[in-house]
Design an enzyme around this catalytic site. Structure first.
Site, short mmCIF file in Angstrom:
data_model
loop_
_atom_site.label_atom_id
_atom_site.label_comp_id
_atom_site.label_asym_id
_atom_site.label_seq_id
_atom_site.Cartn_x
_atom_site.Cartn_y
_atom_site.Cartn_z
N SER A 163 0.98 -1.33 0.28
CA SER A 163 0.07 0.34 0.17
C SER A 163 0.79 1.27 -0.27
O SER A 163 0.23 2.45 -0.53
CB SER A 163 -0.66 -0.06 1.29
OG SER A 163 -1.89 -0.96 1.61
N GLY A 188 -5.32 5.98 10.83
CA GLY A 188 -5.55 3.96 11.15
C GLY A 188 -7.23 3.79 10.84
O GLY A 188 -7.27 2.78 10.89
N SER A 189 -7.66 4.45 11.58
CA SER A 189 -9.27 4.32 11.59
C SER A 189 -9.28 5.20 10.23
O SER A 189 -9.54 6.45 9.87
CB SER A 189 -9.91 4.59 12.26
OG SER A 189 -11.62 4.32 12.27
N ASP A 245 -7.95 3.81 -2.06
CA ASP A 245 -9.39 3.87 -2.31
C ASP A 245 -10.24 3.20 -1.51
O ASP A 245 -11.92 3.36 -2.08
CB ASP A 245 -9.62 3.01 -3.69
CG ASP A 245 -8.25 1.94 -3.65
OD1 ASP A 245 -7.98 1.53 -2.39
OD2 ASP A 245 -8.09 1.80 -4.54
N ASN A 262 -5.14 1.70 -5.91
CA ASN A 262 -4.89 0.68 -6.51
C ASN A 262 -5.68 -0.59 -6.63
O ASN A 262 -5.34 -1.33 -7.27
CB ASN A 262 -3.32 0.96 -5.14
CG ASN A 262 -4.30 0.54 -4.29
OD1 ASN A 262 -5.21 -0.52 -4.11
ND2 ASN A 262 -3.02 0.21 -3.02
N HIS A 275 -2.09 -7.29 1.05
CA HIS A 275 -1.91 -6.80 1.96
C HIS A 275 -1.07 -6.84 3.08
O HIS A 275 -1.91 -7.87 4.12
CB HIS A 275 -4.12 -6.74 1.58
CG HIS A 275 -3.90 -4.98 2.24
ND1 HIS A 275 -4.79 -3.70 1.70
CD2 HIS A 275 -4.04 -4.70 3.95
CE1 HIS A 275 -4.41 -2.96 2.74
NE2 HIS A 275 -4.28 -3.21 4.11
N SER A 281 -31.34 24.93 19.20
CA SER A 281 -31.59 24.09 20.79
C SER A 281 -30.57 23.90 21.40
O SER A 281 -31.04 23.87 23.22
CB SER A 281 -31.96 22.70 20.41
OG SER A 281 -33.52 22.75 19.85
N GLU A 298 -22.68 14.57 12.45
CA GLU A 298 -21.17 14.31 14.11
C GLU A 298 -20.16 13.85 13.18
O GLU A 298 -19.71 14.79 13.68
CB GLU A 298 -22.37 13.94 14.71
CG GLU A 298 -23.69 14.48 15.12
CD GLU A 298 -24.78 14.17 14.28
OE1 GLU A 298 -24.54 12.95 12.96
OE2 GLU A 298 -26.62 14.31 13.72
N PHE A 306 -26.57 11.88 19.69
CA PHE A 306 -26.05 12.06 18.42
C PHE A 306 -24.85 12.38 18.99
O PHE A 306 -23.71 12.00 17.47
CB PHE A 306 -26.63 12.90 17.42
CG PHE A 306 -28.26 12.59 17.48
CD1 PHE A 306 -28.96 11.63 18.12
CD2 PHE A 306 -29.48 13.37 18.04
CE1 PHE A 306 -30.37 11.11 17.14
CE2 PHE A 306 -30.54 13.50 18.06
CZ PHE A 306 -31.01 12.34 17.80
#
Lengths: 508, 508
Positions: B45, B129-130, B161, B191, B267, B351, B372, B397
């Site tokens: 990668s 990484g997330s 991607d 890729n 990968h 609000s 959010e 939320f």
């Protein structure tokens, strides 16, 4: 995949159009009455969509209201759950909610007509009210219809325009297009106004249409108050078997109450009593129109659940080493013997071992790619049709990324099975972003949840099987490394519940 | 908003092109060497994006490596954080990481070259990484550049991607377009292969381009291994002041190692030692090329923080009633006296009372609409440039929907302030979907978090002020109903810390 052709709709007669106009007026009147009586709620967001829902109810929805669990019924999901006055007014129009209940119990403590719909009502599939979740859930229902039940029922979703800002909506449309869900129609009530002023795109219908088209759905732009245009759009939606449709309906917030139409500052506010009286009178006053919706054509799901099917769980001797994620995959594959078991992957099935199921039952394995919100929503939607869905990804992302979807699954009292692998600090080399450390606390704070953290292969296999028959939200936490088997596996593993689950709560 | 014109890039000379080719080879060689030495990581990668980053580094990035905190520096965020071998190899090429550290400490316990980048490295703005978070964070950085600092620095983001399946990417592009972030460029390394097989869209560059265009950014499709095409695309990106650019680069995974190029199954795998040796030799062997990147032009942020500015907190007498959400809004407005305070709203500012700030400082109030995830990401991005961002929405939320972004803010050691209103069961009429019940448990499980739950107006005002100067993630939970003031407000409220925060942890 489906062999069914949708029944074409006959052209709308003048009498039908007139009936629809009267129905729309009643839906508006009832939306105003119940919310003003409750002194809260979202009447203006209901008024904008009344014409859309009137046409759907009278002309296109196929539903046996006496048998809401019927496999062949269409599904109607209010992704804009705050338009509950409209939904409940529709229930009154078809005769399943009485006038007294609607007007006097809406939003009252102990009543079932809550501020936002939940499945305490038998006609509600999933709880909504957290925007951007109804459409993703509907993708799960539509997946069941096209690939599992293989029945011609349709899933209709009413969306707000504000919620199109949620990324989850685009995850949903992307997957709907990818899976060719021609049985799914989203109707977007583009009333231009959010809670706090104009929406980002207001009435830029072209921009909405280009986004929808680029994500793989058929966009149809209409005037959301033109009965004929609505009917034509819904008919077109039904005639495209392999592509989802998004009807982009330009509407006016508070339509039908001229003194506040298209005005900011009226979101989530009941009309004051005097204004409500004027509005109801101008709309023709309360009425008792009763609509008979078309029944679905008879049909039988292609899959018959077989919870008693023989399942040969994998076995490991005491002392034998196996990663619990591998044990999960092996157990899941064994469970493929039960035709109601379905697996959802977040593009990491080779690592979580959820992918093992693909070899055993490729038709019941759905790739959601890197879209964890849709991963959970699909599981919830599949559960609506009774399928037992396991959703798996790395624990760090499976719990945190779609946490609001897990929370809402709890509100829905949905039964879903989550499996997160590579949990905890053992993935040290990968760094903290890859470590699920918050997952136990987060999941356990959700209603109806249990957390299962097996130490070895045998207990994992046993727990995976137990999860399949455990209501509520069960979350199994698995690790990457190999651990030594310490549990002696029972011979009759079919009926044995692992000790650690005996205290598990169940949904009420 | 910005008055700066970007400095045009001179045409690339043949010598520069040759230098870039040598640089790309070195980046590939080093990516292979460090990951093979560690026996883990994502070399393939990294290889696909080496040409893209070589051109960026040599020709377009403006960065003073000796002064990473310099206000005028460009920003480079690897949204595909798993390509850390490439990022760290770039650091070696500019001379801030030595060869020995790169090759021998990558992914080792105690080292700073972690598997996925975090800000323990001074050149890393945010932990990634997330997937699907780097670009949203970058939107926050770019907002700071255009609207607050008003400096011509650019924010460059390398995306994978696979992560374009995350809805958060589309929330980010939507906001980038809305806010005309011409200073933001995403470079997508298309890729074609994810972790577990082909991506959903593989090399369908046209589909990607249509999505990007529909969401308001300029799409540029190129061959990601064509040095001239890359340079031209980056130049074009710099020349569009009011629109973000997304460069969609068609690339080959593992490019440069022919025996595994464009092959599935590679990968997240280090090359075996023998394969690595062959590959390194074929690429010309290890080298010690040292790149000098252009320095940013001198400049000064338009906003100078003034943490000592006089702040007149609102006051309530004992017994006086006020909703804590209203007290929050009033305190926030008072804090507008400090020019480094910024407020982000999730389309509910009327609000939550976050909207009160808009009247006091409209230029520092950013509407994120119902998105959010982007709400939190913007706060994180703004914190990169030192701004003190308060992000507010309904508690139900604010915490659950973007929970993974809050988790990653903890990994980033970012300082962000979250305010969730209408918490708990008091919003009974609205139903359970609107009730924040999981928020305390979830937030407290995140590193460096504190939860503040004031009972009255005076304590709310005090805590809001305290939050502004509290590092880490602080979350204030406010209610809708009016509560009676019971706390006697101190006169010198500027320096007084509320008692409940004295045990608050701070980031290490």
């Amino acid at each position: 995949m489906t062999e069914h052709q949708d029944r074409p709709a006959a052209a709308m007669t003048a009498a039908q159009a007139e009936l629809i106009r009267r129905l729309a007026a009643q839906l508006r009147v009832d939306s105003i009455r119940c919310s003003t009586q409750a002194s809260s709620g979202h009447p203006t967001s209901s008024l904008s969509a009344a014409d859309l829902m009137a046409v759907l109810l009278e002309r296109h929805l196929r539903y046996d209201w006496d048998h809401p669990a019927l496999a062949t019924n269409d599904h109607l999901i209010f992704s804009k759950g705050h338009a509950s006055p409209l939904l409940y007014s529709m229930y009154r129009a078809v005769g399943v909610v009485e006038e007294d209940e609607l007007i006097h119990t809406y939003r009252q403590f102990g009543g079932r007509l809550q501020g936002h719909p939940t499945p305490v009502l038998p006609w509600v599939d999933v709880a909504t009210g957290s925007l951007g979740q109804g459409l993703p859930d509907a993708v799960g229902v539509a997946l069941a219809g096209r690939y599992l039940d293989r029945l011609p029922y349709r899933t209709w979703v009413l969306c707000g325009d504000s919620e199109l800002a949620e990324g989850s909506i685009w995850e949903a449309l992307d997957k709907a297009g990818y899976y060719k869900l021609g049985n799914l129609t989203a109707i977007v009530d583009v009333n231009r106004l959010g809670q706090d002023g104009p929406t980002e795109l207001e009435w830029d219908m072209d921009r909405y249409a280009r986004r929808v088209d680029a994500f793989g759905a058929q966009p149809i732009v209409i005037d959301g108050h033109d009965i004929s245009a609505i009917d034509e759009a819904l008919t077109r939606a039904r005639s495209r078997p392999d592509q989802p449709t998004v009807i982009l309906a330009k509407t006016i917030k508070a339509k039908g109450v001229p003194e506040i139409e298209d005005q900011n500052g009226w979101h989530g506010k009941a009309l004051p009593k005097d204004m409500a009286e004027r509005a109801v009178a101008a709309l023709g006053g309360p009425s008792n129109l009763r609509i008979t919706t078309a029944l679905p054509e008879p049909g039988t799901p292609a899959i018959t659940p077989d919870p008693g099917a023989a399942v040969s769980l994998p076995r490991w001797e005491v002392g034998e080493k196996v990663a619990t994620r591998a044990a999960f995959g092996a157990a899941l594959s064994a469970l493929a013997a039960r035709p109601e078991i379905v697996v959802l992957d977040g593009e990491v099935g080779n690592s979580t071992h959820a992918g093992d199921f693909k070899d055993a039952a490729p038709d019941r394995y759905f790739e959601m790619f890197i879209a964890e919100q849709q991963l959970i929503a699909s599981a919830v939607g599949l559960s609506v049709r009774g399928y037992i869905a396991f959703a798996a990804s790395f624990a760090a992302f499976l719990v945190s990324r779609p946490f609001d979807f897990i929370r809402m699954a709890g509100v829905s009292q949905a039964s879903i099975r989550l499996v997160g692998t590579h949990a905890g600090v053992e993935v040290g080399q990968d760094g903290p972003s890859q470590m699920a450390l918050e997952d136990i606390a987060a999941i356990r704070a959700v209603h109806s949840s249990i957390v299962l953290y097996p130490a070895d292969g045998p207990s994992t296999a046993q727990l995976v099987q137990t999860m399949a028959d455990t209501p509520g939200i069960s979350y199994l936490r698995a690790t990457r490394v190999h651990t030594r088997s310490s549990m002696v596996q029972r011979k009759n593993s079919r009926s044995a519940a692992a000790k650690s689950t005996t205290q598990a709560p169940t949904t009420p």
